[in-house]
Design a protein around this motif. Structure first.
Motif, short mmCIF file in Angstrom:
data_model
loop_
_atom_site.label_atom_id
_atom_site.label_comp_id
_atom_site.label_asym_id
_atom_site.label_seq_id
_atom_site.Cartn_x
_atom_site.Cartn_y
_atom_site.Cartn_z
N ASP A 160 43.36 14.82 7.11
CA ASP A 160 44.01 13.88 6.82
C ASP A 160 43.97 12.45 6.31
O ASP A 160 42.83 11.54 7.00
CB ASP A 160 45.37 13.77 7.69
N ALA A 173 48.52 3.38 4.10
CA ALA A 173 47.75 4.23 4.62
C ALA A 173 47.09 5.18 3.29
O ALA A 173 47.22 5.26 2.46
CB ALA A 173 49.72 5.10 4.51
N GLY A 217 48.34 9.99 5.46
CA GLY A 217 49.04 8.77 5.93
C GLY A 217 50.34 8.53 6.33
O GLY A 217 50.66 7.97 5.29
N ARG A 218 50.37 7.96 7.54
CA ARG A 218 51.79 7.39 7.65
C ARG A 218 51.99 5.98 7.94
O ARG A 218 50.62 5.20 8.04
CB ARG A 218 52.68 8.03 9.15
N GLY A 274 44.24 8.18 7.24
CA GLY A 274 44.79 7.93 7.99
C GLY A 274 45.87 7.33 7.83
O GLY A 274 46.56 6.54 7.23
N ASP A 275 46.79 6.95 9.12
CA ASP A 275 48.09 6.19 9.55
C ASP A 275 47.06 4.79 9.63
O ASP A 275 46.39 4.10 10.30
CB ASP A 275 48.66 6.59 10.98
N ASN A 333 54.33 6.01 2.94
CA ASN A 333 53.72 7.29 3.17
C ASN A 333 52.30 7.43 2.27
O ASN A 333 52.24 7.33 1.06
CB ASN A 333 53.87 8.24 3.73
N ALA A 360 44.01 2.31 6.03
CA ALA A 360 43.76 2.54 6.51
C ALA A 360 43.01 3.80 5.73
O ALA A 360 43.13 3.13 4.33
CB ALA A 360 44.72 3.94 7.01
N ARG A 369 39.44 13.18 8.64
CA ARG A 369 39.95 12.63 8.51
C ARG A 369 39.88 10.96 8.56
O ARG A 369 39.03 10.44 8.81
CB ARG A 369 41.46 12.77 10.15
N ASN A 424 42.05 5.40 11.26
CA ASN A 424 43.02 4.48 10.89
C ASN A 424 43.26 3.18 10.84
O ASN A 424 41.83 2.43 11.14
CB ASN A 424 44.58 4.82 12.44
#
Length: 298
Positions: A96, A215, A245-246, A98-99, A261, A68, A57, A60
């Motif tokens: 994923d 993100a 990411g968000r 990072g947020d 996002n 991110a 991942r 963040n």
């Protein structure tokens, strides 16, 4: 609980050879190293626990910087044995992204701020790009399907696109700027004619002038190739892309395909060569064939 083991693929460039392999329930077989993971067994390979070559991942975002990180691509896995049984899980998923922050322009809960590092690839999977620390774009991911880093914006940076592999990666989202960041390109083919290719890394998020960071995109899924007389899958075999990411401005929960996002990564590729098959995979196999006649040479 089962035992946990790690195989370093750089110590066995031609792969690992066993009589039989069993990953017990509750146990894990993880991997490190840059080369694809190749497992050959004379009798059987049974996975009741977890066999995992997924990408890492992305980190963040920080409070004011960096943006991110992008997710890494899933690794590449070949398993060859007369009998392959998966009652647990085999994963070669993309990491994923990072947020950039908490939902609805909220800050991260304590401990969730990150350093924006790019996700780490393994077993042939490629690294994600790091988030930007200045007034510029995030770093691009690596690999043939890598997406570029998300752009800088003085308000709310757009999310980075996802990495490609079997398909192009999904574009990032840019509600604030409308400056859509493209997903990475597709590559390879369903037959795996170019060999065991890992998934690609996604770009990291850009930065802004204060506390809205970009993100990261999701890494693409990797490759899984099973060769056996009989394949039985009652668990999960997965080479899906990582989630984008968000953002920390428009997004407030629910479906991630929106707002600012990051874009999700493409699915990877799965090939199954068999005489008898029970079960399926995610995504479904892009190519199926028959195993070699001389199984002892697998």
């Amino acid at each position: 609980a089962g035992e946990s083991k790690v195989l370093n693929t750089d110590t066995a460039p031609e792969g690992f050879n066993f009589t039989s392999v069993t990953v017990a329930a509750g146990g894990t077989l993880e991997v490190e190293g840059s080369r694809p993971l190749v497992i050959r067994a004379l009798e059987r390979v049974e996975v009741f626990g977890l066999l995992n070559v997924s990408g890492g991942r992305g980190g963040n975002a920080g409070n004011d910087s960096p943006g991110a990180g992008g997710g890494a691509g899933g690794g590449a896995l070949l398993v060859a044995a007369p009998l392959i049984t998966v009652e647990g899980a085999v994963h070669a998923d993309g990491g994923d992204g990072g947020d950039a922050g908490g939902p609805g322009q909220g800050t991260f809960a304590n401990g969730h701020f990150g350093d924006g590092h790019g996700g780490k690839g393994r077993a042939g999977g490629h690294d994600g790009g790091a988030g930007s620390v200045g007034h510029d774009a995030g770093a691009a991911g690596s690999g043939p399907g890598a997406s570029q880093g998300g752009a800088y914006d003085g308000g709310v940076p757009p999310g980075a696109g996802g990495a490609g592999y079997a398909l192009a990666g999904h574009d990032g989202f840019a509600q604030y700027t409308q400056n859509v960041q493209k997903g990475g390109p597709a590559y390879g083919d369903a037959e795996l004619s170019q060999g065991l290719l890992g998934g690609s890394g996604a770009g990291g998020g850009g930065n802004d002038d204060d506390n809205e960071e970009g993100a990261g995109g999701g890494g693409s899924g990797g490759t899984i190739h099973f060769i056996a007389e009989k394949i039985t899958i009652t668990g999960k075999v997965s080479a899906v892309g990582g989630l984008g990411g968000r953002d920390d401005y428009h997004y407030s929960g629910g479906d991630r395909l929106c707002c600012d996002n990051g874009g999700p990564g493409s699915v990877g590729r799965i090939r199954l060569d068999y005489q008898s098959l029970e079960g399926t995979t995610a995504p479904q196999p892009g190519f199926t064939g028959s195993p070699p006649v001389c199984e002892g040479a697998l």
